[in-house]
Design an enzyme around this catalytic site. Structure first.
Site, PDB file in Angstrom:
ATOM      1  N   SER A  29      -0.395  -2.947   5.576  1.00  0.00           N
ATOM      2  CA  SER A  29      -0.224  -3.380   4.186  1.00  0.00           C
ATOM      3  C   SER A  29       1.237  -3.331   3.765  1.00  0.00           C
ATOM      4  O   SER A  29       1.600  -3.884   2.721  1.00  0.00           O
ATOM      5  CB  SER A  29      -1.086  -2.538   3.239  1.00  0.00           C
ATOM      6  OG  SER A  29      -0.856  -1.159   3.460  1.00  0.00           O
TER       7      SER A  29
ATOM      8  N   CYS B 254       9.980   1.559   1.372  1.00  0.00           N
ATOM      9  CA  CYS B 254       8.830   2.478   1.311  1.00  0.00           C
ATOM     10  C   CYS B 254       8.997   3.693   2.231  1.00  0.00           C
ATOM     11  O   CYS B 254       8.714   4.830   1.837  1.00  0.00           O
ATOM     12  CB  CYS B 254       7.543   1.729   1.619  1.00  0.00           C
ATOM     13  SG  CYS B 254       7.655   0.586   2.988  1.00  0.00           S
TER      14      CYS B 254
ATOM     15  N   HIS C  73       1.953   5.023   5.277  1.00  0.00           N
ATOM     16  CA  HIS C  73       2.873   5.194   6.401  1.00  0.00           C
ATOM     17  C   HIS C  73       2.931   6.676   6.788  1.00  0.00           C
ATOM     18  O   HIS C  73       2.818   7.555   5.936  1.00  0.00           O
ATOM     19  CB  HIS C  73       4.293   4.771   6.013  1.00  0.00           C
ATOM     20  CG  HIS C  73       4.472   3.300   5.780  1.00  0.00           C
ATOM     21  ND1 HIS C  73       3.511   2.356   6.058  1.00  0.00           N
ATOM     22  CD2 HIS C  73       5.541   2.609   5.301  1.00  0.00           C
ATOM     23  CE1 HIS C  73       3.974   1.152   5.761  1.00  0.00           C
ATOM     24  NE2 HIS C  73       5.207   1.273   5.296  1.00  0.00           N
TER      25      HIS C  73
END
Ligand SMILES: NC(=O)c1ccc[n+]([C@@H]2O[C@H](COP(=O)([O-])OP(=O)(O)OC[C@H]3O[C@@H](n4cnc5c(N)ncnc54)[C@H](OP(=O)(O)O)[C@@H]3O)[C@@H](O)[C@H]2O)c1
Length: 337
Positions: A159, A129, A242
């Site tokens: 998460s 990610c 993020h």
């Protein structure tokens, strides 16, 4: 238009549930949908487009007549089941890191290396990610002047560790606010009211697994085996999205104005850089949508040909679910299924 049978492996997880939302929002040409998870969830129901779908336990036999498997499960599950899915004739888009560095497996961010999808042999890997967020932000700058080096610090939402990460922060905030002892299960330490500079295990040099992914995966996606990345990954008590502080060193200078011009037109990016009006990317603003917000663009005053920026992106969506569905869309568009 032809429609496709899709299976989501890990349909009950943070990424799997988001994949359902993204398939619906983007109107993926769906024929049949199969929702797979562990034995624990088998029999439970999930609603999709007004219909209830029963979760099935994932086994090697789950993939008959499936065109695409969107895999949103841990490495060991993908390792066990993806080859069976490929054998059954499906193409797997895998969110785990199991196959990312395998040379027969393309690693793709469609805005960056779309063409690599065409080289697939049954499995296509979705990058980490933080890698997706950084490389989407940097792609146009890299095209203008090759990035030689990146120094990155990440601020990663809970998460990112799945549904258990979200539950842990919720529970710890509740307990800490009532002066009760907090329970630690998912992260190494209490994450409520704290930051933890460890994501994954450390290697002999002292870098964590997550920190090395940005270099290893960045080299493959940018087709630049010499790219050097020095990364520090930190878990922060943010639920979703993020953030990353990134310094890049490029072959020729990219001025802040040129960078803003390039980023204002970059695919998948929103330029949010207006210091006078206190506008810069923040995780609350990037949550639940797909663009990577980029701002705080400035010259690195400590080095030549070097630029500093700050970016945020929803790692459950663009960092996982949306990127995987985009790859499936490329497979459809390019007639690769
Ligand atoms: N969260 C993120 O932001 C993010 C971003 C990028 C990549 N990823 C990657 O995406 C994958 C999924 O992450 P996540 O955050 O969605 O995790 P998660 O919320 O913990 O969900 C895990 C999923 O895997 C399923 N599962 C567990 N054991 C299984 C088994 N034996 N057979 C079949 N399914 C099984 C779970 O089903 P049950 O409910 O039945 O246990 C659940 O659906 C991981 O590889 C992760 O590294 C996550």
């Amino acid at each position: 238009m032809k429609k496709y049978n899709v299976a989501i492996l890990g349909a009950t997880g943070a990424v799997g549930k988001e994949m359902l939302k993204v398939l619906e929002e983007r109107n993926f040409p769906l024929n049949e949908l199969k929702l797979l998870a562990s034995k624990r969830s088998a029999g439970e129901k999930i609603e999709f487009k007004g219909n209830k779908y029963v979760i099935e336990e994932a086994t090697e036999k789950s993939f008959e007549n499936i065109h695409v498997v969107l895999c949103a499960a841990e490495n060991y599950i993908s390792e066990a089941l993806s080859p069976a899915a490929v054998k059954a004739g499906a193409v797997v888009v895998d969110n785990s890191s199991a196959f990312r560095l395998n040379e027969n497996v393309p690693l793709v961010v469609p805005e960056v290396n779309y063409e690599d999808v065409k080289k697939h042999n049954g499995i296509i890997a979705n990058p980490n990610c933080s890698t997706i967020i950084a490389l989407t932000a940097l792609s146009e700058l890299n095209k203008y002047s090759k990035i030689k080096k990146m120094v990155v610090s990440t601020y990663q939402a809970v998460s990112g560790a799945g549904v258990n990460g979200i539950k842990e922060l919720e529970q710890q905030i509740q307990d800490a606010n009532q002066d009760k002892p907090v329970e630690i299960k998912t992260f190494q330490y209490q994450i409520a009211y704290n930051v933890i500079p460890q994501i994954g295990n450390f290697d002999d040099m002292g870098y964590s697994e997550e920190e090395m992914k940005l270099q290893n995966e960045g080299r493959k996606i940018f087709h630049n085996p010499d790219l050097k990345v020095n990364c520090t990954c930190v878990r922060v008590p943010v639920y979703r999205s993020h953030s990353e502080s990134i310094t890049i060193e490029t072959e020729k200078e990219i001025t802040p104005d040129k960078a803003k011009e390039l980023l204002s037109k970059a695919q998948g990016v929103k330029l949010v850089d207006d210091l006078v009006n206190k506008k810069y990317p923040m995780p609350l603003d990037t949550t639940d949508q797909d663009l990577i917000y980029v701002g705080r663009i400035r010259k690195d005053i400590s080095s030549e040909n070097s630029l500093v920026l700050w970016c945020c992106g929803d790692q459950v969506r663009k960092g996982a679910a949306t990127n995987a569905v985009q790859i499936a869309e490329v497979l459809v568009k390019e007639n690769l299924l």
